[in-house]
Scaffold this motif. Sequence first.
Motif: not given
Length: 242
Positions: A1-23
């Motif tokens: 988890m610490s290896i991934l940069p913040d930008e990648l985590w932001r992108r993952i969360l963004e994709l989850g919200i955009t695809s309606r997988c994240f609530t």
Amino acid sequence: MSILPDELWRRILELGITSRCFTYKDLCCISISCRRLLRISDEDWLWSRLLFFDFPSDHRDPPSSSFPSSSLNNSKSLYRSRYERDRERKFAAHKRAVLRKESQIAEHSRKLRGLETRLAEETDNMRATISELSNLRKVREASVALKVWQPEVIRGRQKQIVEQCVVPVESRIRALEMELKLCKQQILGFEKALKDEKQRLNIAKEELLAVKYHPLRDYTSLSNGDHESNKKKKNKELKRSQ
């Protein structure tokens, strides 16, 4: 988890919200996993996008997702207040739906009682008609028997039966036979209506249980056309079951 940069985590969360997988629940669960994800998941632009997708009526265009924007003011608090208002609206709609179903059940019960009363009255009327018809047929048989020789005791009894009748026997019998047929038709109609009304009552009770089981369902989204289509479907089911 610490290896991934913040930008990648932001992108993952963004994709989850955009695809309606994240609530909002998923975002809150992620935020308690570690301090780093707590900081990232608490950024306003994520909640702003979640606000846009969950409550699109308040926003026309999705917010920018490239970088966190400082122009977005406390989207998480705005999401919370919007969610609470929406939940209160759903609770109010749920209460109205429950009251509407309960009123329908009361109306069906009232109709059932009326049909049962009319059915009982028509049944009593049919029994009285059958009894009178039976007596008149005995009078007719006695009047026919008087034309032939019989012992005096039997003849006297039959003569007494005929003399007690003060109405024209044949015409009255025909009228009673017609009335008996009408009573039977009325009883069949009442029994059919009673059966249909019981089915409607059972359907309304099942719908009431379903409404009570799902208090946060969006009942206000049902239009009048949906109600009409539901009624047509129920009527078709009733016709098929007959």
